[in-house]
Every structure is written in C-alpha cells, then in structure tokens.
Design a protein around this motif. Structure first.
Motif, PDB file in Angstrom:
ATOM      1  N   UNK A  63      83.226 -31.389 -33.534  1.00  0.00           N
ATOM      2  CA  UNK A  63      82.048 -31.505 -32.677  1.00  0.00           C
ATOM      3  C   UNK A  63      82.041 -30.412 -31.615  1.00  0.00           C
ATOM      4  N   UNK A  64      83.186 -30.170 -31.000  1.00  0.00           N
ATOM      5  CA  UNK A  64      83.289 -29.138 -29.971  1.00  0.00           C
ATOM      6  C   UNK A  64      82.999 -27.766 -30.545  1.00  0.00           C
ATOM      7  N   UNK A  65      83.533 -27.459 -31.721  1.00  0.00           N
ATOM      8  CA  UNK A  65      83.284 -26.166 -32.357  1.00  0.00           C
ATOM      9  C   UNK A  65      81.800 -26.000 -32.689  1.00  0.00           C
ATOM     10  N   UNK A  66      81.174 -27.050 -33.176  1.00  0.00           N
ATOM     11  CA  UNK A  66      79.753 -26.985 -33.522  1.00  0.00           C
ATOM     12  C   UNK A  66      78.911 -26.708 -32.281  1.00  0.00           C
ATOM     13  N   UNK A  67      79.272 -27.338 -31.168  1.00  0.00           N
ATOM     14  CA  UNK A  67      78.525 -27.111 -29.933  1.00  0.00           C
ATOM     15  C   UNK A  67      78.675 -25.676 -29.457  1.00  0.00           C
ATOM     16  N   UNK A  68      79.879 -25.105 -29.591  1.00  0.00           N
ATOM     17  CA  UNK A  68      80.096 -23.714 -29.181  1.00  0.00           C
ATOM     18  C   UNK A  68      79.283 -22.769 -30.043  1.00  0.00           C
ATOM     19  N   UNK A  69      79.194 -23.040 -31.335  1.00  0.00           N
ATOM     20  CA  UNK A  69      78.454 -22.178 -32.239  1.00  0.00           C
ATOM     21  C   UNK A  69      76.949 -22.290 -32.017  1.00  0.00           C
ATOM     22  N   UNK A  70      76.477 -23.471 -31.640  1.00  0.00           N
ATOM     23  CA  UNK A  70      75.051 -23.689 -31.406  1.00  0.00           C
ATOM     24  C   UNK A  70      74.562 -22.995 -30.136  1.00  0.00           C
ATOM     25  N   UNK A  71      75.448 -22.753 -29.215  1.00  0.00           N
ATOM     26  CA  UNK A  71      75.069 -22.168 -27.937  1.00  0.00           C
ATOM     27  C   UNK A  71      74.590 -20.736 -28.156  1.00  0.00           C
ATOM     28  N   UNK A  72      73.317 -20.520 -27.956  1.00  0.00           N
ATOM     29  CA  UNK A  72      72.724 -19.203 -28.145  1.00  0.00           C
ATOM     30  C   UNK A  72      72.813 -18.418 -26.842  1.00  0.00           C
ATOM     31  N   UNK A  73      73.101 -17.130 -26.975  1.00  0.00           N
ATOM     32  CA  UNK A  73      73.155 -16.258 -25.813  1.00  0.00           C
ATOM     33  C   UNK A  73      71.729 -15.882 -25.398  1.00  0.00           C
ATOM     34  N   UNK A  74      71.509 -15.839 -24.102  1.00  0.00           N
ATOM     35  CA  UNK A  74      70.213 -15.402 -23.584  1.00  0.00           C
ATOM     36  C   UNK A  74      70.125 -13.887 -23.677  1.00  0.00           C
ATOM     37  N   UNK A  75      68.930 -13.378 -23.832  1.00  0.00           N
ATOM     38  CA  UNK A  75      68.738 -11.925 -23.865  1.00  0.00           C
ATOM     39  C   UNK A  75      68.845 -11.379 -22.444  1.00  0.00           C
ATOM     40  N   UNK A  76      68.962 -10.077 -22.338  1.00  0.00           N
ATOM     41  CA  UNK A  76      69.052  -9.428 -21.025  1.00  0.00           C
ATOM     42  C   UNK A  76      67.790  -9.699 -20.220  1.00  0.00           C
ATOM     43  N   UNK A  77      66.637  -9.659 -20.888  1.00  0.00           N
ATOM     44  CA  UNK A  77      65.372  -9.913 -20.198  1.00  0.00           C
ATOM     45  C   UNK A  77      65.305 -11.346 -19.670  1.00  0.00           C
ATOM     46  N   UNK A  78      65.783 -12.297 -20.474  1.00  0.00           N
ATOM     47  CA  UNK A  78      65.767 -13.694 -20.050  1.00  0.00           C
ATOM     48  C   UNK A  78      66.691 -13.912 -18.851  1.00  0.00           C
ATOM     49  N   UNK A  79      67.888 -13.338 -18.934  1.00  0.00           N
ATOM     50  CA  UNK A  79      68.834 -13.469 -17.821  1.00  0.00           C
ATOM     51  C   UNK A  79      68.259 -12.836 -16.559  1.00  0.00           C
ATOM     52  N   UNK A  80      67.629 -11.683 -16.721  1.00  0.00           N
ATOM     53  CA  UNK A  80      67.024 -10.991 -15.579  1.00  0.00           C
ATOM     54  C   UNK A  80      65.952 -11.853 -14.941  1.00  0.00           C
ATOM     55  N   UNK A  81      65.072 -12.390 -15.762  1.00  0.00           N
ATOM     56  CA  UNK A  81      63.971 -13.202 -15.251  1.00  0.00           C
ATOM     57  C   UNK A  81      64.485 -14.441 -14.525  1.00  0.00           C
ATOM     58  N   UNK A  82      65.492 -15.095 -15.087  1.00  0.00           N
ATOM     59  CA  UNK A  82      66.052 -16.281 -14.437  1.00  0.00           C
ATOM     60  C   UNK A  82      66.692 -15.927 -13.096  1.00  0.00           C
ATOM     61  N   UNK A  83      67.401 -14.820 -13.052  1.00  0.00           N
ATOM     62  CA  UNK A  83      68.045 -14.398 -11.805  1.00  0.00           C
ATOM     63  C   UNK A  83      67.010 -14.065 -10.734  1.00  0.00           C
ATOM     64  N   UNK A  84      65.963 -13.371 -11.129  1.00  0.00           N
ATOM     65  CA  UNK A  84      64.908 -13.024 -10.161  1.00  0.00           C
ATOM     66  C   UNK A  84      64.241 -14.293  -9.637  1.00  0.00           C
ATOM     67  N   UNK A  85      63.993 -15.244 -10.505  1.00  0.00           N
ATOM     68  CA  UNK A  85      63.371 -16.501 -10.063  1.00  0.00           C
ATOM     69  C   UNK A  85      64.277 -17.267  -9.102  1.00  0.00           C
ATOM     70  N   UNK A  86      65.583 -17.315  -9.407  1.00  0.00           N
ATOM     71  CA  UNK A  86      66.521 -17.995  -8.510  1.00  0.00           C
ATOM     72  C   UNK A  86      66.545 -17.317  -7.150  1.00  0.00           C
TER      73      UNK A  86
END
Length: 144
Positions: free
Chosen positions: A17-40
C-alpha cells in the motif's frame, strides 16, 4: 502460528500500500509550483498585481534551478558517485549566490513592511528545514 501469519500478511499489505501511494504521487510542473508559491506569497504578504507579476519570473527561475539540482543529485546518488570537495564548494557557493540575488530582488520589489514579513517567513522556513535535516540525520545514525 496463526499470529505470525497474520502479522506477516499485514506487513506485506502495508508495504504494498505504501509503495502504491508513493508511485501514485504525481510531481507538479514548474509552472504549477510557481503559481502555488506566488499565491501563497500573495496571501501572506498582501502583494499587488504588479508585485505578483514581478515576483513570478523570480519564483519560476528558483523552482527550475532547484528542480535541476535535485535531478543532478538524484542521478549522482543513483550512480554511487560522491561529489569532490571542490564540487561541493562550487554547488554551495552557487546556491548562496542565487539566494543573495533573490533576496536583493525581493527587497527591490516589496515595500518595507512586506519585506519584513518575508524575512520572518524565510527564517521560519529555514528553521523548519534544518529541524527536518537534523531529524533525518539522527534517524539515519540510529539505523546503523
């Protein structure tokens, strides 16, 4: 015997279960991370639209550089190669130079009150990060 079998089944199930959860975790794109940081930052510092537009490229550059360094470290770790003292010095020097330039730009963009809040935020983040690293080192030495 039944207890041992039950414990074994639970341990295997938990691991899968733990391995499946790690594999399911998708990385955010640079643009998404940027947008979230600017909003915060907008929420925490009450940034104007003009300030957001000025900060966005700085954040994007910072996120891209961090991602690139993370990828290089991961590849180096995978290959088993450790950086030399000169390489470590160059990496740390580059990080500090980037941090100095970023801080100077933030000071130029933000007003005095916003910059003061930004400094407090950065200090808290750095403190949290150093506690995580300390905990990680302690945990790794216990395992040895």
């Amino acid at each position: 015997m039944k207890k041992l079998f039950t414990i074994l089944v639970l341990a295997v199930g938990f691991t899968v279960t733990t391995q499946a959860q790690k594999e399911d975790k998708q990385q955010l794109t640079i643009e998404q991370k940027t947008e979230l940081t600017v909003k915060k930052m907008t929420l925490q510092l009450d940034l104007t639209q003009a300030q957001q537009n000025q900060i966005r490229p700085l954040i994007a550059k910072q996120v891209a550089e961090r991602h690139e360094m993370w990828t290089q470290r991961k590849a180096m770790k995978k290959s088993g190669k450790k950086p030399t003292a000169d390489e470590r010095y160059a990496m740390k020097s580059k990080v500090l130079d980037n941090r100095i330039a970023y801080k100077a730009e933030m000071k130029r963009i933000l007003n005095e009150q916003q910059y003061h809040r930004y400094e407090k935020m950065a200090a808290r983040k750095l403190k949290r990060h150093s506690k995580k690293e300390e905990h990680k080192k302690h945990r790794n030495t216990r395992q040895l």
